[in-house]
Scaffold this active site. Structure first.
Site, PDB file in Angstrom:
ATOM      1  N   ASP A   1     -40.649 -31.151 -17.215  1.00  0.00           N
ATOM      2  CA  ASP A   1     -41.956 -31.646 -17.643  1.00  0.00           C
ATOM      3  C   ASP A   1     -42.980 -31.057 -16.662  1.00  0.00           C
ATOM      4  O   ASP A   1     -42.644 -30.176 -15.848  1.00  0.00           O
ATOM      5  CB  ASP A   1     -41.980 -33.179 -17.708  1.00  0.00           C
ATOM      6  CG  ASP A   1     -41.912 -33.846 -16.339  1.00  0.00           C
ATOM      7  OD1 ASP A   1     -41.719 -33.136 -15.324  1.00  0.00           O
ATOM      8  OD2 ASP A   1     -42.043 -35.083 -16.263  1.00  0.00           O
TER       9      ASP A   1
ATOM     10  N   HIS B   1     -16.431 -33.462  -8.588  1.00  0.00           N
ATOM     11  CA  HIS B   1     -15.906 -34.784  -8.939  1.00  0.00           C
ATOM     12  C   HIS B   1     -16.369 -35.261 -10.308  1.00  0.00           C
ATOM     13  O   HIS B   1     -15.621 -35.940 -11.002  1.00  0.00           O
ATOM     14  CB  HIS B   1     -16.329 -35.821  -7.889  1.00  0.00           C
ATOM     15  CG  HIS B   1     -15.568 -35.683  -6.600  1.00  0.00           C
ATOM     16  ND1 HIS B   1     -15.582 -36.650  -5.617  1.00  0.00           N
ATOM     17  CD2 HIS B   1     -14.785 -34.681  -6.124  1.00  0.00           C
ATOM     18  CE1 HIS B   1     -14.816 -36.264  -4.596  1.00  0.00           C
ATOM     19  NE2 HIS B   1     -14.337 -35.057  -4.872  1.00  0.00           N
TER      20      HIS B   1
ATOM     21  N   THR C   1     -39.350 -36.839 -10.164  1.00  0.00           N
ATOM     22  CA  THR C   1     -38.312 -37.434  -9.323  1.00  0.00           C
ATOM     23  C   THR C   1     -36.902 -37.043  -9.742  1.00  0.00           C
ATOM     24  O   THR C   1     -35.954 -37.228  -8.971  1.00  0.00           O
ATOM     25  CB  THR C   1     -38.378 -38.966  -9.405  1.00  0.00           C
ATOM     26  OG1 THR C   1     -38.198 -39.338 -10.794  1.00  0.00           O
ATOM     27  CG2 THR C   1     -39.720 -39.496  -8.896  1.00  0.00           C
TER      28      THR C   1
ATOM     29  N   HIS D   1     -10.094 -37.281 -11.039  1.00  0.00           N
ATOM     30  CA  HIS D   1     -11.484 -37.264 -11.507  1.00  0.00           C
ATOM     31  C   HIS D   1     -11.543 -37.147 -13.024  1.00  0.00           C
ATOM     32  O   HIS D   1     -12.445 -37.698 -13.655  1.00  0.00           O
ATOM     33  CB  HIS D   1     -12.252 -36.124 -10.834  1.00  0.00           C
ATOM     34  CG  HIS D   1     -12.214 -36.201  -9.342  1.00  0.00           C
ATOM     35  ND1 HIS D   1     -12.769 -37.253  -8.640  1.00  0.00           N
ATOM     36  CD2 HIS D   1     -11.645 -35.383  -8.425  1.00  0.00           C
ATOM     37  CE1 HIS D   1     -12.557 -37.066  -7.352  1.00  0.00           C
ATOM     38  NE2 HIS D   1     -11.870 -35.959  -7.185  1.00  0.00           N
TER      39      HIS D   1
ATOM     40  N   CYS E   1     -37.880 -32.957 -13.347  1.00  0.00           N
ATOM     41  CA  CYS E   1     -39.120 -33.725 -13.534  1.00  0.00           C
ATOM     42  C   CYS E   1     -39.608 -34.090 -12.136  1.00  0.00           C
ATOM     43  O   CYS E   1     -39.137 -33.510 -11.154  1.00  0.00           O
ATOM     44  CB  CYS E   1     -38.927 -34.942 -14.444  1.00  0.00           C
ATOM     45  SG  CYS E   1     -37.801 -36.221 -13.856  1.00  0.00           S
TER      46      CYS E   1
END
Ligand code: RB5
Length: 149
Positions: A8, A99, A68, A134, A66
Site C-alpha cells: 500500500d 519452520h 507496519t 514442522h 504496508c
C-alpha cells in the site's frame, strides 16, 4: 518460482527499493502495485492480489509491504493455503521459511531499515523448509482452515 510483490502507500517506498534490489540481483519479480505512494489506498486490496495467486500454488511466493506489516498479514492469512509471516529481522525471516514454510513474507515499511529489509528478503528466499515436526504443525493449521473455526 514466481515471485510477486505488492504494497500500500505505507509500504511503497520499501517496495520500490526491494524491487530495484531484486531486479539488480537478476531475480524476476512481478509488481502488483501500488504504483503511486502519494495516494492513500487500502492494504487488503493488495494483500488479496498477491494472496489469491499464492494460495494453492506452491510455485508462487509473495512479498507484501504496508506501514507496519500488520494489516497485510491479517488480510493475506484469510486465504486458505497462505502462510504470511510478518518478520522483524533476519532471524524471524529465516524461521518464517525453515519452520513455518511461509509463502508470503510481510514487512513493515515504516518500521524497517531498507537495507535490513533487503537482507531479510534474501535470507527468506534462500532458506528452506525443514519439514518433519514442522510439517505436522502446518498440517494442523490446514485442519484449522478446513474446520473454519
Ligand atoms: C496505512 O496508513 C497503514 O495503516 C498501513 O500501511 C498498515 O500499517 C496497516 O496495517
Amino acid at each position: 518460482m514466481t515471485l510477486l510483490i505488492a504494497s500500500d502507500h505505507g509500504g511503497f517506498e520499501l517496495k520500490q527499493f526491494l524491487l530495484q534490489r531484486l531486479r539488480a540481483a537478476g531475480r524476476e519479480v512481478e509488481d502488483l502495485g501500488t504504483d503511486d505512494g502519494s495516494v492513500s489506498v487500502d492494504y487488503p486490496d493488495y494483500a488479496a492480489a498477491v494472496a489469491a495467486r499464492v494460495a494453492g500454488d506452491s510455485s508462487v511466493l509473495g512479498i507484501l509491504v504496508c506501514g507496519t506489516g500488520i494489516g497485510m498479514s491479517i488480510a493475506a492469512n484469510k486465504f486458505a493455503g497462505v502462510r504470511a509471516a510478518l518478520a522483524h529481522d533476519e532471524f524471524t525471516a529465516r524461521m518464517a521459511r525453515e519452520h513455518n514454510n511461509a509463502n508470503i513474507l510481510v514487512l513493515g515499511g515504516r518500521v524497517l531499515d531498507a537495507d535490513a529489509a533487503w537482507q531479510m528478503v534474501q535470507v527468506w528466499l534462500g532458506a528452506a523448509f525443514e519439514g518433519g515436526r514442522h510439517q505436522n504443525r502446518l498440517d494442523k493449521i490446514t485442519q484449522l482452515e478446513q474446520a473454519r473455526c
